[in-house]
Design an enzyme around this catalytic site. Structure first.
Site, short mmCIF file in Angstrom:
data_model
loop_
_atom_site.label_atom_id
_atom_site.label_comp_id
_atom_site.label_asym_id
_atom_site.label_seq_id
_atom_site.Cartn_x
_atom_site.Cartn_y
_atom_site.Cartn_z
N GLY A 247 0.84 -1.20 0.00
CA GLY A 247 0.00 0.00 0.00
C GLY A 247 0.87 1.24 0.00
N SER A 248 0.31 2.33 0.49
CA SER A 248 1.02 3.61 0.41
C SER A 248 2.15 3.68 1.44
CB SER A 248 0.04 4.75 0.66
OG SER A 248 -0.39 4.70 2.01
N GLY A 252 2.13 2.49 5.26
CA GLY A 252 3.21 1.52 5.51
C GLY A 252 4.11 1.95 6.65
N GLU A 269 5.73 -3.36 1.00
CA GLU A 269 5.78 -3.16 -0.45
C GLU A 269 5.02 -1.86 -0.71
OE1 GLU A 269 5.76 -2.74 -3.93
OE2 GLU A 269 6.86 -4.54 -3.45
N CYS A 303 2.41 0.05 -8.76
CA CYS A 303 3.49 0.67 -7.99
C CYS A 303 4.75 0.71 -8.83
CB CYS A 303 3.69 0.00 -6.63
SG CYS A 303 3.87 -1.74 -6.73
C1 UN1 Z 1 2.06 -3.58 -7.88
O1 UN1 Z 1 1.89 -2.64 -8.63
O2 UN1 Z 1 1.70 -3.52 -6.68
O3 UN1 Z 1 5.85 -5.66 -11.89
C2 UN1 Z 1 2.63 -4.89 -8.30
C3 UN1 Z 1 4.66 -5.45 -12.10
C4 UN1 Z 1 3.66 -6.48 -11.64
C5 UN1 Z 1 3.37 -6.31 -10.19
C6 UN1 Z 1 3.07 -4.92 -9.73
N1 UN1 Z 1 4.20 -7.78 -11.87
O4 UN1 Z 1 4.25 -4.45 -12.67
#
Ligand code: UN1
Length: 516
Positions: A247-248, A252, A269, A303
């Site tokens: 999450g953010s 986090g 993450e 992300c």
């Molecule tokens: C995410 O955006 O939380 O590498 C995960 C990637 C994907 C996973 C992204 N396999 O863009």
């Protein structure tokens, strides 16, 4: 349900996945709980109500935790390769449900159908990977300094693993954590995003089939569709050995402190602010495709989305002009219609954040070469569709230092590679990074100790779309966690060092004499 969506077979998809008009969102794989408030899941695709989900209340929470605790006592005794067999069966089920689940991801979250299917493919891939790892939970054997002694290390399960996931990967991130947690002998409790509860209900329905077919105790896999207060309880709960949080950075930071306070483990993450360096030696065609997919894929809500392009001054104008042209060709609309490139943002709050970021950027001096806009009219009734935009900026702008979950791409010019690397690293986040170059010296410098400071550094590949086989995660404000491949399984286990003396005397380590 609108006529258009009927055309895409959503009704059938919901039925196939066991989604009803009203669903109980909390399940231990045996019992369902639903004493909390009801939430409604609206599709950002067309603004329609898809279904309702009853969340869990305070009293459900303890029942779920107790069931998980009991299940762990049994599950940890099942040999790891046998636990792998359960994960293998989950992978098989996911193959069976791939089209339906991929479509639900697309409809509830808004990403393109191709990306929805890709997300389910990531689930299948991690299951396959975890099955193999279930026979490779290796520890080292060391030579003892004492005669007649043997020393080795082994890995034991942790207990309950709490998984808190975000809306943008509403199914894959659960599976990365769960597949590994299970082969390691843990039980899992998943708290999905409240924005995508139906994806979680569908996964749980699939999982329940596997548990039932194998006569496994309930509580091995639980899902808690609940509000953030229950999420907080999970974070603070001593019975939960590991919290994997996606999450953010803002949330986090709190999760990290709270879990550390009770000496729990966490995998974080968090946000990224990913850049591609486009060098004077780049293959420009490839760079444009990589940059555009990275920036507008999942409507900029990965992300790993590409937020910044750091472009060499000699190719800057060419790249800029070709980007403007490519953005002019983007089709924005229903993500289930495969002729569209870009779907909606998750909700109107996200649209507001996109607008705010543009406003802020302009105030700081950002020069928009492709203007942003909230789309209105036919096909855009949900109010969640926005136009991907591009702005020329300085890396130091506050808005550029910040992760905005929307398709806003920033262009920055550079002269030397050292300068480009410094710009790439000069943000608080450290998830993904890339360089487009055909020059070996540049590529290797970018990957060296003096290069990218991110958890992921690619050459001639964009910033998003990592494969599950590698460890996924990033440094700095991205949180330092790693998920999915490589030796990440070790995060889900506790390491124990064992020394065995098979002689009739008791020599002490370090040669210490102690006679009685
Ligand atoms: C995410 O955006 O939380 O590498 C995960 C990637 C994907 C996973 C992204 N396999 O863009």
């Amino acid at each position: 349900m609108s006529k258009k969506v009927k055309d895409f077979g959503i009704e059938k998809t919901l039925k196939n996945l066991g989604i009803k008009d009203e669903n109980k969102g909390t399940s231990t794989g045996g019992k369902y709980f639903a004493s909390g408030k009801t939430i409604e899941s609206y599709s950002p695709v067309d603004g329609n109500l898809i279904a309702k989900v009853k969340t869990s209340g305070e009293s459900d929470y303890d029942k779920v935790l107790e069931t998980a605790q009991n299940a762990f006592k049994e599950f940890r005794l099942i040999p790891a390769p046998k636990r792998g067999e359960i994960v293998r069966q989950l992978g098989q089920k996911l193959r069976q449900y791939k089209n339906d689940l991929g479509k639900l991801v697309s409809y509830e979250m808004g990403k393109s159908l191709q990306e929805g299917l890709g997300e389910v493919q990531e689930m299948i891939d991690i299951c396959d990977f975890a099955v193999g790892v279930s026979r490779q939970l290796h520890g080292y054997t060391m030579h003892s300094e004492r005669p007649g002694h043997r020393m080795y290390e082994q890995y034991h399960p942790l207990g309950i693993v709490g998984i808190i996931t975000a809306f943008n990967f509403p199914v894959a991130v659960w599976s990365w954590n769960t597949a590994l947690a299970w082969i390691c002998g843990n039980v899992t409790i998943w708290k999905p995003s409240e924005k995508t509860p139906l994806c979680a209900v569908a996964c749980q329905n699939i999982m329940n089939e596997v548990l039932k077919e194998n006569n496994l105790p309930e509580g091995i896999s639980s899902v808690l569709v609940a509000d953030h207060e229950i999420g907080q309880k999970l974070v603070d709960d001593k019975r939960v050995a590991l919290i994997s949080f996606t999450g953010s950075t803002r949330v986090g930071r709190m999760v990290s402190a709270n879990v550390a306070q009770r000496f729990g483990k966490s995998i974080l993450e968090l946000g990224g602010n990913n850049a591609i360096i486009i060098s004077q030696d780049a293959d420009i065609n490839m760079s444009i495709i990589g940059a555009v997919f990275g920036a507008v894929g999942t409507a900029g809500q990965r992300c790993t989305s590409t937020r910044r392009l750091i472009i060499h001054e000699s190719v800057y104008d060419e790249v800029k002009n070709r980007l403007v042209k490519a953005y002019g060709q983007l089709k924005i609309g229903n993500p289930l219609d495969e002729s569209n490139h870009v779907g909606p943002l998750i909700d109107t709050d996200a649209v507001n954040m996109y607008q705010e970021a543009i406003k802020k950027g302009k105030k700081e001096g950002a020069k928009f070469i492709v203007e942003g806009e909230v789309l209105k009219g036919k096909g855009y009734e949900s109010g969640c569709y926005v136009k991907p935009c591009i702005a020329e900026v300085k890396n130091s702008y506050e808005i550029v230092q910040h992760e905005t979950f929307a398709p806003i791409l920033y262009l920055i010019k550079y002269k030397t590679l050292e300068e480009a690397i410094a710009i790439q690293n000069d943000v608080p986040q450290g998830l993904s990074s890339a360089i487009m170059t055909q020059n070996l010296r540049e590529a290797e410098l970018f990957l060296s100790h003096a290069g990218s400071d991110c958890g992921i550094a690619n050459v001639n590949i964009g910033t998003s779309g990592a494969e599950i086989g590698g460890a996924f995660g990033g440094e700095k404000e991205t949180g330092g966690g790693r998920e999915s491949g490589s030796d990440v399984w070790k995060y889900y286990m506790r390491r124990q060092t064992n020394t065995i003396n098979y002689t009739a005397s008791l020599p002490l380590a370090q040669g210490i004499k102690f006679d009685l």
